[in-house]
Enzyme design. Structure first.
Site, PDB file in Angstrom:
ATOM      1  N   ASN A 150      -6.490  11.439  20.032  1.00 20.42           N
ATOM      2  CA  ASN A 150      -5.651  12.350  19.246  1.00 20.42           C
ATOM      3  C   ASN A 150      -5.212  13.543  20.081  1.00 20.42           C
ATOM      4  O   ASN A 150      -4.058  13.978  20.007  1.00 20.42           O
ATOM      5  CB  ASN A 150      -6.410  12.876  18.021  1.00 20.42           C
ATOM      6  CG  ASN A 150      -6.697  11.812  16.980  1.00 20.42           C
ATOM      7  OD1 ASN A 150      -7.664  11.919  16.239  1.00 20.42           O
ATOM      8  ND2 ASN A 150      -5.870  10.774  16.920  1.00 20.42           N
ATOM      9  N   ASP A 194      -9.163   8.145   7.248  1.00 13.80           N
ATOM     10  CA  ASP A 194      -7.928   7.652   7.843  1.00 13.80           C
ATOM     11  C   ASP A 194      -6.850   7.569   6.769  1.00 13.80           C
ATOM     12  O   ASP A 194      -7.149   7.380   5.586  1.00 13.80           O
ATOM     13  CB  ASP A 194      -8.179   6.264   8.460  1.00 13.80           C
ATOM     14  CG  ASP A 194      -7.017   5.785   9.316  1.00 13.80           C
ATOM     15  OD1 ASP A 194      -6.322   6.635   9.906  1.00 13.80           O
ATOM     16  OD2 ASP A 194      -6.801   4.571   9.390  1.00 13.80           O
TER      17      ASP A 194
END
EC number: 2.5.1.-
Length: 261
Positions: free
Chosen positions: A88, A39
């Site tokens: 996403n 991340d």
């Protein structure tokens, strides 16, 4: 800043410390299965002044290649990488998503060649662009007989959706066998659901690592991580260092795992 941190740890004292950490990690304390949530790639690119998030995603993919080498070096047998979630797919802008899909395809292709690692796609192929789904399927097929570290690529993945898919699979199989709903309800077990997950047949993750200081699961391996240990690293994904990884493994080795107790 990310740019300065990424250049740390090049000197002899750093290498000496790395080697000392490695020696402290005997095989019996190393986790069998490590799951990684990379991340902070977009934030990294933004901090360095790049116009496109693709620079961060490429740097994150390069770090994942390093990460797998680190895992191999200490004896981790299974690694799960969270590369692209269903969220996403739905929420990222089209240009960034297109770049990310290309980067993931390149990574999957590279990981399926030149080593004895076994690559497995974990997720919904039908939600992915056909080209990416084909690359992932080819990588899995190409490495199916390999006996090295097992690498799960979570692409088009969502933990809640995985559980739903597992239950649907159980119901469909039970229906094919002519069983009743009452019989299914009476016989359903956690172990049965686990067998029908995308990761069916693999051990659950012992350790889940997430970079960038965020402390949440983001729909990753929800069922499988019920008894996992968690370790959160402040470094943005591309800035993760081997020493950060080894400290995570050392921290895991020092914990008293209770498996829900």
């Amino acid at each position: 800043m990310a740019s300065t941190r990424s250049n740390e740890g090049r000197g002899p004292l750093y290498r000496l410390y790395i080697n000392r950490l490695r020696r402290s990690l005997t095989p019996e304390v190393v986790p069998h299965h490590v799951a990684m949530m990379i991340d902070g790639n977009r934030r990294w690119a933004r901090q360095l002044g790049y116009e496109s998030a693709a620079h961060g995603h490429r740097a994150g993919a390069a770090k994942m290649r390093e990460f797998l080498d680190w895992c191999d070096a200490v004896g981790v047998k299974v690694v799960s990488l969270y590369l692209l979630s269903n969220d996403n797919l739905a929420k990222r802008d089209s240009k960034e998503l297109s770049d990310l899909i290309e980067i993931i395809a390149e990574l999957a292709e590279e990981l399926s060649r030149g080593t004895d690692r076994r690559v497995q796609h974990v997720g919904r192929a039908d939600l992915l662009p056909a080209e990416l789904a084909a690359v992932l399927a080819a990588a899995q097929q190409r490495t199916r007989d390999n006996t090295g570290m097992h690498v799960n690529l979570a692409v088009g993945y969502g933990g809640r959706g995985e559980i739903v898919d597992a239950v649907r699979s159980i119901i469909a199989k039970h229906d094919e066998e002519g069983g009743s709903l009452e019989e299914l309800a009476a016989s359903l077990t956690p172990e049965q659901i686990g067998e029908h997950l995308y990761t069916g047949g693999l051990p659950d993750p012992d350790l889940v690592i997430r970079t960038s200081g965020e402390q949440r699961l983001s729909d990753f391996l929800l069922w499988q991580s019920a008894h996992s240990e968690f370790y959160f690293v402040e470094a943005l994904g591309p800035d993760l260092r081997e020493v950060d990884f080894l400290r995570a493994i050392r921290d895991y080795a020092q914990r008293d795992r209770r498996y829900g107790g």
